[in-house]
Write an enzyme that holds these catalytic residues in place. Structure first.
Site, PDB file in Angstrom:
ATOM      1  N   ASP A  60       0.896  -1.221  -0.110  1.00 27.92           N
ATOM      2  CA  ASP A  60      -0.041  -0.017   0.042  1.00 27.92           C
ATOM      3  C   ASP A  60       0.917   1.209  -0.060  1.00 27.92           C
ATOM      4  OD1 ASP A  60      -1.576   2.142   0.480  1.00 27.92           O
ATOM      5  OD2 ASP A  60      -2.742   1.175   2.116  1.00 27.92           O
ATOM      6  N   TYR A 150      -8.935  15.543  -6.629  1.00 26.70           N
ATOM      7  CA  TYR A 150      -8.173  14.822  -7.733  1.00 26.70           C
ATOM      8  C   TYR A 150      -7.179  15.845  -8.451  1.00 26.70           C
ATOM      9  CZ  TYR A 150      -7.295  11.546 -11.448  1.00 26.70           C
ATOM     10  OH  TYR A 150      -6.869  10.723 -12.541  1.00 26.70           O
ATOM     11  N   ALA A 152      -6.379  19.108  -7.682  1.00 22.17           N
ATOM     12  CA  ALA A 152      -5.603  19.730  -6.834  1.00 22.17           C
ATOM     13  C   ALA A 152      -4.249  18.804  -6.853  1.00 22.17           C
ATOM     14  CB  ALA A 152      -5.934  20.119  -5.841  1.00 22.17           C
ATOM     15  N   ALA A 153      -4.380  17.463  -6.554  1.00 25.72           N
ATOM     16  CA  ALA A 153      -3.381  16.249  -6.363  1.00 25.72           C
ATOM     17  C   ALA A 153      -2.728  16.307  -7.744  1.00 25.72           C
ATOM     18  CB  ALA A 153      -3.976  15.274  -5.971  1.00 25.72           C
ATOM     19  N   LYS A 154      -3.112  16.131  -8.765  1.00 22.66           N
ATOM     20  CA  LYS A 154      -2.627  15.738 -10.069  1.00 22.66           C
ATOM     21  C   LYS A 154      -1.634  16.999 -10.735  1.00 22.66           C
ATOM     22  CE  LYS A 154      -3.756  11.401 -10.949  1.00 22.66           C
ATOM     23  NZ  LYS A 154      -2.812  10.297 -10.995  1.00 22.66           N
TER      24      LYS A 154
END
Ligand SMILES: NC(=O)c1ccc[n+]([C@@H]2O[C@H](COP(=O)([O-])OP(=O)(O)OC[C@H]3O[C@@H](n4cnc5c(N)ncnc54)[C@H](OP(=O)(O)O)[C@@H]3O)[C@@H](O)[C@H]2O)c1
Length: 259
Positions: A60, A150, A152-154
């Site tokens: 993980d 998603y 913002a993270a990418k």
């Protein structure tokens, strides 16, 4: 001879979808890979098909303890490492006002923090001439109303990739990203439910799934969704492209051309 960056490669999310296609593309070209993800059964499908060429390290990668030393363990299995691909990811569609705390944090962890931490490991472990590729998304540059976390993270991942490219340059270790449009994998087959909506019964779920895929398909001027192999071919290219670093490669069937 296959180019440096493509010969001994660790792939997160390598058991399914885009990551699996990357693994198979490299294996067919004679490379050796370590695939990682949480589900040992899907990883073992790859290793059973490619004995001696593909290895599994269930992990993980959201867990700081589980991902510690992951790149070094992969290098031990392969006798060195010249490529790293981060394809593991998670998207949960929720509009503002309905963004759950848990999914906010898990999307940041898997899409931004894990690739940063693994990318740092890669800077130390990859051989000179090696390369990292991060699977971002067109949603990094053009969000939709349900993709705040998603996207913002990418988008953050693209900046991380550029910093890793700068930091690795002195040792000849490159970093690049692909930004796919919608690719037909398990991730996009999952029906996007409205806030608070219960999962519909199987027949209705299948109908909604078909309608969702048709709607997504219609967003792409080229008239089809991406295949995992489309993205895998681009990733293989970036891994081996010895004068490319810090680049964002869009492959989206024309999605971003639309108003
Ligand atoms: N499909 C698209 O339209 C699309 C478009 C743009 C970008 N992307 C990106 O492409 C990448 C691959 O997605 P996909 O489309 O191939 O979907 P997918 O088949 O669902 O792949 C996601 C992979 O991530 C792994 N993963 C998720 N959480 C993990 C964790 N905590 N630790 C380790 N592995 C984990 C999953 O394996 P386990 O569940 O076994 O852990 C799975 O193999 C993702 O980064 C996604 O954001 C996809």
């Amino acid at each position: 001879m296959t180019p440096s960056g493509t010969r001994k490669v660790l792939i997160t999310g390598g058991g399914t979808g885009i990551g699996r296609a990357v693994a198979e593309t490299l294996l067919r070209a004679g490379g050796r890979v370590v695939v990682t993800g949480r589900r040992a059964d899907v990883l073992n499908e790859v290793t059973r098909t490619w004995p001696g060429q593909a290895f599994a390290l269930p992990c993980d990668v959201s867990s700081p303890t589980e991902r510690e030393g992951l790149l070094r363990r992969a290098a031990e299995l392969l006798g060195g490492l010249d490529g790293f691909v981060h394809s593991a990811g998670q998207v949960v569609h929720q509009p503002p006002g309905h963004i759950g705390e848990d999914v906010l944090r898990s999307q940041l962890e898997i899409n931004l923090i894990a690739p940063l931490r693994l990318g740092e490991q890669a800077l130390e472990v990859l051989e000179p001439g090696g390369a990292q590729v991060f699977v971002a998304s067109t949603l990094a540059t053009r969000p939709i109303v349900t993709s705040a976390v998603y996207s913002a993270a990418k988008a953050g991942l693209l900046q991380v990739m550029k910093v890793l490219a700068l930091a690795g340059a002195a040792r000849g270790v490159r970093a690049n990203a692909v930004l796919p449009g919608v690719v037909e994998t398990d991730m996009v087959r999952e029906v996007r439910l409205a806030p608070g909506e219960a999962t519909p019964p199987p027949e209705e779920y299948a109908r909604r799934q078909e309608a969702q895929l048709a709607g997504l398909r219609s967003l792409h001027p080229l008239g089809r969704l991406g295949h995992p192999e489309d993205v895998a071919e681009a990733v293989r290219h970036l891994l081996g492209a010895s004068w490319m670093t810090g680049a964002e490669l869009v492959l989206d069937g024309g999605l971003l051309l639309r108003e």
